[in-house]
Enzyme design. Sequence first.
Site, PDB file in Angstrom:
ATOM      1  CG  HIS A   1       1.389   0.931  -0.900  1.00 20.67           C
ATOM      2  ND1 HIS A   1       2.191  -0.019  -1.496  1.00 20.67           N
ATOM      3  CD2 HIS A   1       1.143   0.471   0.361  1.00 20.67           C
ATOM      4  CE1 HIS A   1       2.406  -1.002  -0.637  1.00 20.67           C
ATOM      5  NE2 HIS A   1       1.783  -0.726   0.496  1.00 20.67           N
TER       6      HIS A   1
ATOM      7  CB  SER B   1      -2.111   7.867  11.662  1.00 22.61           C
ATOM      8  OG  SER B   1      -2.068   9.254  11.868  1.00 22.61           O
TER       9      SER B   1
ATOM     10  CG  ASP C   1      -5.528  -2.162   3.715  1.00 20.22           C
ATOM     11  OD1 ASP C   1      -5.447  -1.915   2.497  1.00 20.22           O
ATOM     12  OD2 ASP C   1      -5.345  -3.302   4.182  1.00 20.22           O
TER      13      ASP C   1
END
Length: 261
Positions: free
Chosen positions: A142, A226, A86
Amino acid sequence: MRKFFYRSFIELTNKRWTSFLLRRFVQSGISARFIPSYIKTFNINIAEFEKEAAAYPDLHSFFIRNLKEGMRSIEGAEGDVISPVDGMLADTGIVSKSLNMKVKGKDYSIEEMLGSSEKAEAYEGGQYMILYLSPADYHRIHSPLSGRVIDRWDLGRHSYPVNELGLKYGVRTLAKNFRSMTEVDHGTGRMCLVKVGAMFVNSIEYTHEGEKWEKGEEVGYFSFGSTVILLFEKGKFHLNEELKVPVKVKMGGLIGKISRN
């Protein structure tokens, strides 16, 4: 002058002992008291949480929270590429012949970022994508595609901020910060997933140590907001034309397609 003071402040505060103290704090029970205000400040959607906010014992546990099952869907067909996180898809472009990528008007060396001229040369003329995670975002990473892990390596010690000020006044943040690289063979070429540490908390943890990555499966997490950089070889990746960069993306959302030619 502003540039000088900004860099001086970061150099003074971005040391091992300050990182240690911050890590101790966010992993302490005292830090849990700040979770409600953190949620409010960053307008975080609590409906997505796997657990109630009060169930997290400290801020660190909250930072690396899981989502409820079904909160993200994996889009596209087998050869499609999804967002691994995200965040904000802030920039994308072509790696130049001088092995640079241009971000916020600055050239960033792919060779310096990867720590190897041989590694960097493989991505000359290929596509790069930069995804920024804010402190409010889901921090787990992911796999953007299915493939076989062929190499992993870490570089760097300190981390400058990767927000707008950090990119403007920092010292080659994306190529110099603490970073962890994973290179994956996707069948017709290679992809490199670069995980860039944020200021103070450099922790980038792997939750998948196997050699086989399946698209959409969790492979690691950041201990704080980050950056992720994706690198694809020339002619091996086609960007989703519906994306108008910069654009907010969710993990599992379609960002492009691998060329099978």
